[in-house]
Design a protein around this motif. Structure first.
Motif, PDB file in Angstrom:
ATOM      1  N   TYR A 184      34.060  37.206  39.478  1.00 26.82           N
ATOM      2  CA  TYR A 184      33.827  38.637  39.681  1.00 26.82           C
ATOM      3  C   TYR A 184      32.936  38.871  40.896  1.00 26.82           C
ATOM      4  O   TYR A 184      33.176  39.760  41.708  1.00 26.82           O
ATOM      5  CB  TYR A 184      33.200  39.231  38.414  1.00 26.82           C
TER       6      TYR A 184
ATOM      7  N   SER B   5      32.447  43.022  33.220  1.00 26.75           N
ATOM      8  CA  SER B   5      31.164  42.307  33.265  1.00 26.75           C
ATOM      9  C   SER B   5      30.708  41.937  31.860  1.00 26.75           C
ATOM     10  O   SER B   5      30.200  40.833  31.629  1.00 26.75           O
ATOM     11  CB  SER B   5      30.096  43.162  33.937  1.00 26.75           C
TER      12      SER B   5
ATOM     13  N   VAL C 299      38.950  37.155  34.963  1.00 31.38           N
ATOM     14  CA  VAL C 299      39.173  37.816  36.251  1.00 31.38           C
ATOM     15  C   VAL C 299      40.635  37.685  36.665  1.00 31.38           C
ATOM     16  O   VAL C 299      41.261  38.661  37.092  1.00 31.38           O
ATOM     17  CB  VAL C 299      38.223  37.247  37.331  1.00 31.38           C
TER      18      VAL C 299
END
Length: 178
Positions: A8, A131, A145
Motif C-alpha cells: 500500500y 489500511s 493490495v
C-alpha cells in the motif's frame, strides 16, 4: 498490469483506457457528471455535491457512499483537484494533501475526432479501509493490495466501456445499470 509484491505504501496505480467514437466534449459531459457514476459502479452507491456546488470545479467537494462485500459500507468526502474541460477531471478522496486515493479521467482527441479516454487511480498515501484490513493481517498485505487493484481494474474497465456505450449512443443508462 504487474502488481506482485506491491505494498500500500508504494502508492500502487491502475490505468485503463478505451477509444470512443465521440468528441471529447461529449465524453466530458459523462465523466464529469458525478451523479452518473453510481450507475456505472457496483461499489459506489450514491454521490452528492457539497457546499452548494452543482458541478465540477477546482476545490469543489462531494460525498460518496460505497459498499463492498468484504469491506462493508462507508462514506467519503472527495475534493476536485483538476478540472479542465474537456481534458481532465480528477479528485482526491479524503485529505487532498494526503488522499486515501486519487482518481482521474483524461481525455485526448484522436485524429478521427474521437476520444481516447483514460481512467487512472492511485491508492494512498492516506489511510483507507484497506489500511485496516492490512493492519489486521499484515502478513497478507501484498495479497490484499493485489486483489483490490484487480477489483479496481475490472471496475474501471467496465466504467470506460459503459461511458463508450453512452457516448456513442449504443447503450442507455438503464441498460448500463442492469
Amino acid at each position: 498490469m504487474e502488481w506482485t509484491g506491491v505494498r500500500y505504501a508504494d502508492g500502487p496505480t491502475v490505468e485503463v483506457d478505451g477509444r470512443i467514437s465521440a468528441s471529447p466534449e461529449r465524453v466530458w459531459e459523462l465523466v464529469s457528471d458525478i451523479g452518473l457514476m453510481p450507475a456505472l459502479s457496483g461499489e459506489l452507491q450514491s454521490v452528492a455535491w457539497l457546499d452548494g456546488a452543482s458541478g465540477p470545479a477546482p476545490g469543489a467537494r462531494f460525498t460518496g457512499r460505497s459498499r463492498h462485500a468484504s469491506l462493508g459500507e462507508w462514506e467519503t468526502t472527495s475534493y476536485v483537484v483538476a478540472c479542465a474541460a474537456p481534458r481532465e477531471f480528477a479528485w482526491a478522496v479524503g485529505d487532498p494533501e494526503r488522499p486515501s486515493a486519487l482518481w482521474r479521467f483524461s481525455l485526448a482527441v484522436q485524429d478521427d475526432g474521437g476520444t481516447l479516454l483514460t481512467q487512472w487511480m492511485r491508492m494512498g498515501p492516506g489511510r483507507s479501509g484497506l489500511s485496516y484490513a492490512i493492519e489486521r493481517m499484515p502478513d497478507k498485505e501484498q495479497k490484499i493490495v493485489f486483489v483490490r487493484l484487480r477489483e479496481f481494474e475490472r471496475s474501471m474497465t467496465a466504467t470506460v466501456a459503459a461511458i463508450k456505450g453512452l457516448a456513442e449512443g449504443t447503450s442507455t443508462v438503464t441498460e448500463v445499470r442492469a
